[in-house]
Design a protein around this motif. Sequence first.
Motif, PDB file in Angstrom:
ATOM      1  N   ARG A 183       0.819  -1.214   0.000  1.00 31.05           N
ATOM      2  CA  ARG A 183       0.000   0.000   0.000  1.00 31.05           C
ATOM      3  C   ARG A 183       0.854   1.266   0.000  1.00 31.05           C
ATOM      4  N   GLU A 184       1.891   1.243   0.830  1.00 30.41           N
ATOM      5  CA  GLU A 184       2.741   2.428   0.936  1.00 30.41           C
ATOM      6  C   GLU A 184       3.442   2.716  -0.390  1.00 30.41           C
ATOM      7  N   GLY A 185       3.904   1.674  -1.052  1.00 32.81           N
ATOM      8  CA  GLY A 185       4.560   1.852  -2.338  1.00 32.81           C
ATOM      9  C   GLY A 185       3.610   2.379  -3.394  1.00 32.81           C
ATOM     10  N   LEU A 186       2.390   1.859  -3.410  1.00 32.14           N
ATOM     11  CA  LEU A 186       1.390   2.344  -4.357  1.00 32.14           C
ATOM     12  C   LEU A 186       1.045   3.800  -4.091  1.00 32.14           C
ATOM     13  N   MET A 187       0.878   4.156  -2.813  1.00 31.02           N
ATOM     14  CA  MET A 187       0.556   5.530  -2.474  1.00 31.02           C
ATOM     15  C   MET A 187       1.670   6.477  -2.928  1.00 31.02           C
ATOM     16  N   LYS A 188       2.913   6.056  -2.742  1.00 28.82           N
ATOM     17  CA  LYS A 188       4.049   6.878  -3.162  1.00 28.82           C
ATOM     18  C   LYS A 188       4.059   7.035  -4.672  1.00 28.82           C
ATOM     19  N   LEU A 189       3.763   5.964  -5.394  1.00 28.79           N
ATOM     20  CA  LEU A 189       3.754   6.006  -6.851  1.00 28.79           C
ATOM     21  C   LEU A 189       2.647   6.914  -7.381  1.00 28.79           C
ATOM     22  N   LEU A 190       1.552   6.990  -6.630  1.00 30.43           N
ATOM     23  CA  LEU A 190       0.400   7.791  -7.058  1.00 30.43           C
ATOM     24  C   LEU A 190       0.513   9.259  -6.652  1.00 30.43           C
ATOM     25  N   THR A 191       1.470   9.599  -5.823  1.00 27.28           N
ATOM     26  CA  THR A 191       1.551  10.942  -5.258  1.00 27.28           C
ATOM     27  C   THR A 191       2.483  11.827  -6.074  1.00 27.28           C
ATOM     28  N   PHE A 192       1.936  12.954  -6.531  1.00 24.49           N
ATOM     29  CA  PHE A 192       2.708  13.980  -7.214  1.00 24.49           C
ATOM     30  C   PHE A 192       2.405  15.299  -6.518  1.00 24.49           C
ATOM     31  N   GLU A 193       3.291  15.699  -5.609  1.00 27.79           N
ATOM     32  CA  GLU A 193       3.010  16.856  -4.758  1.00 27.79           C
ATOM     33  C   GLU A 193       2.840  18.134  -5.558  1.00 27.79           C
ATOM     34  N   SER A 194       3.591  18.295  -6.636  1.00 29.86           N
ATOM     35  CA  SER A 194       3.474  19.514  -7.438  1.00 29.86           C
ATOM     36  C   SER A 194       2.105  19.605  -8.104  1.00 29.86           C
TER      37      SER A 194
END
Length: 258
Positions: A183-194
């Motif tokens: 889950r954590e890896g997927l969330m990181k992959l889906l996150t684009f802060e800009s």
Amino acid sequence: MAQAESNPGNVYTLESVRKGLVRQEDTIVYGLIDRARFPLNSHTYEENYSKIPGFCGSLVEFVVQNTEAVQAKAGRYQNPEENAFFPEHFPLSIVPSYPFTQILHPGAASININKSIWKKYFDELLPILVASGGDGNYAQTAASDLSLLQAISRRIHYGKFVAEVKFRESPQDYEPLIRAKDREGLMKLLTFESVEEMVRKRVEKKAMVFGQDVGLNGDDEKKVKRKFDPSVASRSYQKWIIPLTKEVQVEYLLRRLD
């Protein structure tokens, strides 16, 4: 996905779903404006106040459940973009079904986080959106709540479509994480802060523009009266809408290879 509004031509790309998300921003901002014209009207949410014969719950629950029942009969929830708050009270649709394009994995139907949306809406969003007190317009308040809740829910659950398109474009990036239930890896992959920051700024700007009282005297912008605090729109995206959308995406992706 609704052919006429969300995706003309049945072309599903990351760009087309992003455009769908941008259009939904307008609906949410207008919903915030509409709800902000009423004070809190706390009796709308008190079970002991309404005392509706044959019904156990608050006035807003009564309005939402009965409106969803009518809309279900009319076929609203055949559209995979729509997720009800009280699906357990559904009657069957009485209209012919429309052949919506089915691009989602079959497991998508089981993803419904409206209970979380409901709680955050009443516990966290309303207190910063509306003034305290009451004006007696309880039914109108409940109707306004329903429209805004449905708009927010539609936007958050649209994450299923975003996740599907992202998966199709880069399955090699997602499959190892899905198989590992990371889950954590997927969330990181889906996150684009800009991108998230851009969305928050755009929503707040829309709230500033849509929510001002328009005059004809060329008033200075600093003197313009606004229907609600535009920062509430930005905060709602930052604290609830974007995080919950990503939560839906992760839940969808974890089912994608089933």
